[in-house]
Design a protein around this motif. Structure first.
Motif, PDB file in Angstrom:
ATOM      1  N   ILE A  12     -10.235  27.178  12.934  1.00  0.00           N
ATOM      2  CA  ILE A  12     -11.869  27.192  12.433  1.00  0.00           C
ATOM      3  C   ILE A  12     -11.724  26.915  10.673  1.00  0.00           C
ATOM      4  O   ILE A  12     -12.671  26.368  10.217  1.00  0.00           O
ATOM      5  CB  ILE A  12     -12.460  28.299  13.193  1.00  0.00           C
ATOM      6  N   THR A  17     -11.101  20.234   7.640  1.00  0.00           N
ATOM      7  CA  THR A  17     -11.841  20.663   8.931  1.00  0.00           C
ATOM      8  C   THR A  17     -11.224  19.948  10.279  1.00  0.00           C
ATOM      9  O   THR A  17     -11.147  18.627  10.219  1.00  0.00           O
ATOM     10  CB  THR A  17     -13.297  20.385   9.209  1.00  0.00           C
ATOM     11  N   ILE A  26     -13.054  27.948  21.469  1.00  0.00           N
ATOM     12  CA  ILE A  26     -14.150  28.662  20.717  1.00  0.00           C
ATOM     13  C   ILE A  26     -14.991  29.455  21.396  1.00  0.00           C
ATOM     14  O   ILE A  26     -15.370  30.515  21.029  1.00  0.00           O
ATOM     15  CB  ILE A  26     -15.038  27.582  19.702  1.00  0.00           C
ATOM     16  N   ILE A  70     -17.763  22.774  13.874  1.00  0.00           N
ATOM     17  CA  ILE A  70     -16.889  23.674  13.165  1.00  0.00           C
ATOM     18  C   ILE A  70     -17.301  24.163  12.053  1.00  0.00           C
ATOM     19  O   ILE A  70     -17.162  25.525  11.705  1.00  0.00           O
ATOM     20  CB  ILE A  70     -15.585  22.914  13.134  1.00  0.00           C
ATOM     21  N   ARG A  74     -17.770  28.069  11.230  1.00  0.00           N
ATOM     22  CA  ARG A  74     -17.185  28.789  10.082  1.00  0.00           C
ATOM     23  C   ARG A  74     -17.995  29.502   9.313  1.00  0.00           C
ATOM     24  O   ARG A  74     -18.017  30.716   8.641  1.00  0.00           O
ATOM     25  CB  ARG A  74     -16.360  27.639   9.419  1.00  0.00           C
TER      26      ARG A  74
END
Length: 84
Positions: A12, A17, A26, A70, A74
């Motif tokens: 992550i 990315t 996740i 993502i 993050r």
């Protein structure tokens, strides 16, 4: 935290990315952090963590999470100082 979750957290936070992180990984990380994960309408998933509710779209047909999600995850984890 298990090594599997640590690896997901590292993915992550990786730059650039990554677009190869499976949503199931996740979701497993969120659960390891103490989140309550619940299904919403359609393919939406509500994550209750840090006293907040965030709603994400479970990807389909591909199992991989898109880069925008993502980045959002993050930023959320950075806000609460969850780092690899």
């Amino acid at each position: 935290m298990k090594r599997k979750h640590q690896k997901t957290l590292e993915q992550i936070y990786s730059r650039p990315t990554s677009a190869n992180i499976a949503w199931s990984e996740i979701e497993s990380l969120f659960k390891a952090l103490g989140a309550d994960v619940s299904e919403r309408s359609g393919s939406r998933v509500a994550i209750v963590l840090f006293g907040e509710v965030r709603v994400f779209h479970r990807p389909h047909p591909s199992p991989n999470t898109d880069k925008g999600a993502i980045v959002s995850i993050r930023k959320w984890l950075e806000l609460y100082e969850v780092t690899p």
